[in-house]
Design a protein around this motif. Structure first.
Motif, PDB file in Angstrom:
ATOM      1  N   VAL A  16       0.444  -1.567  -0.212  1.00 19.98           N
ATOM      2  CA  VAL A  16      -0.034  -0.236   0.160  1.00 19.98           C
ATOM      3  C   VAL A  16       0.939   1.242   0.025  1.00 19.98           C
ATOM      4  CG1 VAL A  16      -1.349   1.144   1.484  1.00 19.98           C
ATOM      5  CG2 VAL A  16      -1.751  -1.326   1.081  1.00 19.98           C
ATOM      6  N   ASN A  17       2.031   1.214   0.794  1.00 19.35           N
ATOM      7  CA  ASN A  17       3.163   2.591   0.535  1.00 19.35           C
ATOM      8  C   ASN A  17       3.527   2.472  -0.606  1.00 19.35           C
ATOM      9  OD1 ASN A  17       1.794   3.209   3.591  1.00 19.35           O
ATOM     10  ND2 ASN A  17       3.009   2.065   4.311  1.00 19.35           N
ATOM     11  N   GLY A  18       3.970   1.251  -1.106  1.00 16.72           N
ATOM     12  CA  GLY A  18       4.411   1.643  -2.666  1.00 16.72           C
ATOM     13  C   GLY A  18       4.059   2.070  -3.637  1.00 16.72           C
ATOM     14  N   TYR A  19       2.360   2.541  -3.546  1.00 18.52           N
ATOM     15  CA  TYR A  19       1.408   3.289  -4.288  1.00 18.52           C
ATOM     16  C   TYR A  19       0.912   4.516  -3.789  1.00 18.52           C
ATOM     17  CZ  TYR A  19      -2.313   3.303  -7.285  1.00 18.52           C
ATOM     18  OH  TYR A  19      -3.133   3.396  -8.551  1.00 18.52           O
ATOM     19  N   THR A  20       1.235   5.518  -4.690  1.00 16.77           N
ATOM     20  CA  THR A  20       1.626   6.207  -4.219  1.00 16.77           C
ATOM     21  C   THR A  20       0.173   6.765  -3.936  1.00 16.77           C
ATOM     22  OG1 THR A  20       3.050   7.849  -6.322  1.00 16.77           O
ATOM     23  CG2 THR A  20       1.617   9.414  -5.299  1.00 16.77           C
ATOM     24  N   ALA A  21      -0.831   6.356  -4.108  1.00 15.64           N
ATOM     25  CA  ALA A  21      -2.621   6.903  -4.148  1.00 15.64           C
ATOM     26  C   ALA A  21      -2.918   6.199  -2.671  1.00 15.64           C
ATOM     27  CB  ALA A  21      -3.458   6.623  -5.409  1.00 15.64           C
ATOM     28  N   SER A  22      -2.569   5.395  -2.025  1.00 16.13           N
ATOM     29  CA  SER A  22      -2.883   4.908  -0.817  1.00 16.13           C
ATOM     30  C   SER A  22      -2.009   4.842  -0.363  1.00 16.13           C
ATOM     31  CB  SER A  22      -2.933   4.012  -1.881  1.00 16.13           C
ATOM     32  OG  SER A  22      -1.750   2.453  -2.255  1.00 16.13           O
ATOM     33  N   LYS A  23      -1.199   6.300  -0.285  1.00 12.91           N
ATOM     34  CA  LYS A  23       0.059   6.026   1.107  1.00 12.91           C
ATOM     35  C   LYS A  23      -0.596   6.137   2.619  1.00 12.91           C
ATOM     36  CE  LYS A  23       4.366   6.395  -1.111  1.00 12.91           C
ATOM     37  NZ  LYS A  23       5.887   7.496  -1.473  1.00 12.91           N
ATOM     38  N   LYS A  24      -1.627   7.185   1.780  1.00 17.09           N
ATOM     39  CA  LYS A  24      -1.864   7.205   3.347  1.00 17.09           C
ATOM     40  C   LYS A  24      -3.557   6.780   3.607  1.00 17.09           C
ATOM     41  CE  LYS A  24      -2.476  12.793   1.312  1.00 17.09           C
ATOM     42  NZ  LYS A  24      -3.278  13.451   1.102  1.00 17.09           N
ATOM     43  N   PHE A  25      -3.042   5.713   3.686  1.00 15.51           N
ATOM     44  CA  PHE A  25      -4.117   4.329   3.719  1.00 15.51           C
ATOM     45  C   PHE A  25      -3.891   4.123   5.146  1.00 15.51           C
ATOM     46  CE2 PHE A  25      -6.235   0.370   5.112  1.00 15.51           C
ATOM     47  CZ  PHE A  25      -8.376   0.459   4.988  1.00 15.51           C
ATOM     48  N   LYS A  26      -4.330   3.929   6.239  1.00 16.01           N
ATOM     49  CA  LYS A  26      -4.132   3.485   7.614  1.00 16.01           C
ATOM     50  C   LYS A  26      -4.529   2.627   8.798  1.00 16.01           C
ATOM     51  CE  LYS A  26      -0.345   6.686   7.479  1.00 16.01           C
ATOM     52  NZ  LYS A  26       0.599   5.519   6.634  1.00 16.01           N
ATOM     53  N   ASP A  27      -5.788   2.225   7.774  1.00 15.10           N
ATOM     54  CA  ASP A  27      -7.294   1.193   8.792  1.00 15.10           C
ATOM     55  C   ASP A  27      -6.662  -0.191   8.961  1.00 15.10           C
ATOM     56  OD1 ASP A  27      -9.439   0.895  10.115  1.00 15.10           O
ATOM     57  OD2 ASP A  27     -11.015   1.568   8.574  1.00 15.10           O
ATOM     58  N   PHE A  28      -5.280  -0.459   8.855  1.00  8.40           N
ATOM     59  CA  PHE A  28      -5.004  -2.067   9.241  1.00  8.40           C
ATOM     60  C   PHE A  28      -5.253  -1.909  10.309  1.00  8.40           C
ATOM     61  CE2 PHE A  28      -2.699  -0.379   5.884  1.00  8.40           C
ATOM     62  CZ  PHE A  28      -2.539  -1.064   4.847  1.00  8.40           C
ATOM     63  N   HIS A  29      -5.346  -3.438  10.478  1.00 13.09           N
ATOM     64  CA  HIS A  29      -6.033  -4.593  12.056  1.00 13.09           C
ATOM     65  C   HIS A  29      -5.015  -5.470  11.961  1.00 13.09           C
ATOM     66  CE1 HIS A  29      -9.459  -1.437  12.839  1.00 13.09           C
ATOM     67  NE2 HIS A  29      -9.444  -1.161  12.080  1.00 13.09           N
ATOM     68  N   VAL A  30      -4.409  -5.883  13.073  1.00 13.39           N
ATOM     69  CA  VAL A  30      -3.665  -6.841  13.396  1.00 13.39           C
ATOM     70  C   VAL A  30      -4.433  -8.358  14.173  1.00 13.39           C
ATOM     71  CG1 VAL A  30      -1.561  -8.120  13.786  1.00 13.39           C
ATOM     72  CG2 VAL A  30      -1.407  -6.188  12.642  1.00 13.39           C
ATOM     73  N   ILE A  31      -4.269  -8.797  13.394  1.00  8.84           N
ATOM     74  CA  ILE A  31      -5.607 -10.744  13.985  1.00  8.84           C
ATOM     75  C   ILE A  31      -4.504 -11.528  14.384  1.00  8.84           C
ATOM     76  CG2 ILE A  31      -7.616  -9.603  13.500  1.00  8.84           C
ATOM     77  CD1 ILE A  31      -6.533 -12.181  11.990  1.00  8.84           C
ATOM     78  N   ASN A  32      -5.179 -12.738  15.223  1.00 11.75           N
ATOM     79  CA  ASN A  32      -4.522 -13.439  15.686  1.00 11.75           C
ATOM     80  C   ASN A  32      -5.681 -15.755  15.036  1.00 11.75           C
ATOM     81  OD1 ASN A  32      -5.380 -14.566  18.152  1.00 11.75           O
ATOM     82  ND2 ASN A  32      -3.440 -12.932  18.252  1.00 11.75           N
ATOM     83  N   LYS A  33      -4.795 -16.700  14.689  1.00 11.35           N
ATOM     84  CA  LYS A  33      -5.932 -17.059  15.334  1.00 11.35           C
ATOM     85  C   LYS A  33      -6.643 -17.789  15.995  1.00 11.35           C
ATOM     86  CE  LYS A  33      -2.588 -20.039  17.957  1.00 11.35           C
ATOM     87  NZ  LYS A  33      -3.387 -20.525  19.428  1.00 11.35           N
TER      88      LYS A  33
END
Length: 553
Positions: A97-114
């Motif tokens: 996502v950070n490698g593509y200019t148009a999507s760099k601002k996106f931050k809504d990631f959530h880490v989950i596990n099993k």
């Protein structure tokens, strides 16, 4: 509803709607087949999601390969939707996502596990550990009032897998006990009748290869196959060699996996910078090559023809291909091997001696079905023949064919009144990425590229005076990729005569029309050129008008 991943290799994206909520499972890309001239990658068509974006609750990722996360930058640049995945998967998704200019601002990631469970209004999403060629791979479970929907993601079973790659069999059995309405299962290796080698056996094979070759070793692998990268590093250490990483893609992925302790180095000095390559003796060197976008084969071709920026294959080199190419790449791989031998190297491929894959074979696929005991079965991820083979495999376990659905892109499976059936269809195409252009290349452009590549272009330039109804100068004919001009003077002369005659006829007509004129020129030239050469080039009439400063093409 599949938006990709069926009747094709890669581009996994599946939509599950529970009442008014939409759950997106994976968001992958596909590398283009040969006929997609000039196209870099292909991603799913997001039109349906765009029309229903207010109902999307999230994107749920199974693992960190491009076929599961590669389209994410293009998706999140348009839609602000939360993205869920395991620690390594999210780290790799962020890289993408950070490698593509148009999507760099996106931050809504959530880490989950099993162990994560996420409650939404109409479903609860949970996860289970699977075995694949990258750590932190997970399957996804949507628990609904009608039953559980299980999506396996990419998986295989390996009884001797190390802890970070182990499948959670107890959890799978527990899911099966609670009742599975539908199983959406990986079909990528459904045709293989062979027992897959365990990763321990593959590691031993790589180590033997390293020990018994006396010269330099160039390893071709896929950048995101962390399991293979780990095996190569371990084998290099045990055979007294250093590893040189080539390519930014590989280095970023390796550094990310190391930071998260998903890839470990047996010694601190095992990795050597490319600038120090000259200081290593051939018998101390392993070069790990993945190429641009994780595709090593083209990089090997550049090495074999001395066009690679760092490395040229020479006498005594062993090129060790540790990735299993798709069927579509077999001809390219054969040509690449030939080029390597011409350059003085030799080639060894894991796939020639050992059956290696990150995807389950027939036994694995049937074990997954028997553990989960689904009422309905939906094979995904693979060309049609693989989906059909997986359907037969499922039928052998006792699932009726009427409860097995081989879908196409945009097909809608609907569960209503305690019955699943094929419902209506949503129009879904492909979105092609060429350079910075997203979706601006369609079938017409591809058709023109194909014609240009096969029969070339034929340009006729003519200047007219419309007021005086006359041609000012004789048509000038230019061609590229069609015929050798000096050897085809008669063809050019006759073509110019056809253009002259056609233009004059149009000028003499009281109802002069630019569109008709260009179409008449195309038709006149097309018929003549095909009659003379049996080829159909792209014909481009360029008509200029004097005194009025206008040009028509």
């Amino acid at each position: 509803m599949p938006l990709g991943g069926v009747r094709e290799n890669g581009k996994n994206m599946y939509v599950v709607e529970v009442d008014d909520e939409i759950y997106i499972l994976d968001c992958g890309l596909m590398y283009p087949e040969n006929e997609l001239l000039g196209i870099d990658i292909v991603i799913p068509d997001f039109t349906y999601l765009e029309e229903n974006i207010d109902r999307v609750v999230g994107v749920f990722l199974t693992h960190g390969h491009a076929d599961a996360i590669g389209a994410l930058p293009y998706f999140v640049s348009k839609f602000d939707v939360p993205v869920f995945g395991s620690e390594l998967t999210i780290a790799l998704a962020k890289l993408s996502v950070n490698g593509y200019t148009a999507s760099k601002k996106f931050k809504d990631f959530h880490v989950i596990n099993k162990d994560t469970e996420i409650d939404f209004n109409h479903a609860t999403v949970s996860f289970f550990k699977t075995t694949h060629s990258i750590p932190d791979s997970l399957g996804i479970v949507l628990k609904t009032d009608a039953g559980q929907i299980v999506y396996t993601g990419d998986f295989k079973f390996d009884q001797s897998a190390t802890p970070e790659y182990q499948t959670d069999f107890a959890r799978l059995a527990e899911i099966g006990q609670k009742g599975v309405l539908a199983l959406i299962s990986d079909s990528a290796n459904a045709e293989s009748p062979y027992t897959m080698a365990s990763e321990r056996a593959i590691a031993a094979y790589i180590l033997d290869t390293f020990k018994y070759h006396e010269g330099r070793i160039i390893v071709a692998s896929v950048a995101s196959n962390i399991a293979r990268v780990q095996q190569v590093i371990d084998a290099a250490y045990r055979s007294g060699r250093k590893v040189v990483l080539t390519g930014r893609d590989l280095e970023k992925i390796v550094r990310t996996a190391m930071r998260l302790n998903r890839l470990t180095l047996p010694s601190e000095d095992i990795l050597v910078a490319t600038k120090d390559l000259k200081t290593l003796a051939p018998e101390e060197t392993v070069i790990l090559e993945t190429g641009k976008m994780g595709e090593p084969i083209k990089a090997l071709q550049r090495m074999a023809t001395s066009r690679h920026r760092l490395i040229s294959i020479k006498e005594g080199d062993l090129v060790f291909i540790t990735t299993t190419p798709s069927h579509a790449m077999e001809t390219t791989v054969a040509k690449t091997k030939d080029m390597i031998y011409r350059a003085g190297g030799e080639v060894k491929a894991v796939g020639d001696d050992i059956h290696a894959s990150g995807h389950g074979n027939k036994n694995d696929l049937q074990l997954m079905i028997n553990l989960t005991k689904p009422q309905y079965f939906i094979p995904v991820q693979g060309e049609y023949r693989l989906l059909a083979a997986h359907a037969d495999i499922a039928h052998e376990t006792g699932i009726s064919y009427e409860n097995i659905f081989i879908t196409g892109k945009g097909d809608v499976l609907e569960y209503q009144n305690k019955r699943m059936r094929m419902a209506n269809q949503v129009e879904v195409g492909n979105t092609m990425i060429d350079g910075i252009g997203v979706g601006d290349i369609g079938n017409i452009v591809l058709r023109d590229r194909k014609v240009l590549s096969e029969d070339g272009i034929f340009i006729a330039v003519v200047t007219i005076n419309r007021k005086k109804r006359m041609i000012v100068s004789r048509p000038k004919i230019t061609t590229r990729g069609f015929v050798y001009v000096k050897a085809s003077r008669d063809l050019m002369h006759e073509s110019a005569d056809i253009v002259t005659k056609t233009v004059q006829n149009n000028l003499d007509n009281k109802e002069f029309d630019w569109g008709h004129l260009k179409q008449d020129i195309r038709e006149g030239l097309s018929g003549y050129l095909f009659e003379q050469t049996k080829r159909r080039p792209v014909i481009l009439p360029v008509i200029m008008e004097v005194n009025q400063n206008r040009r028509h093409s």
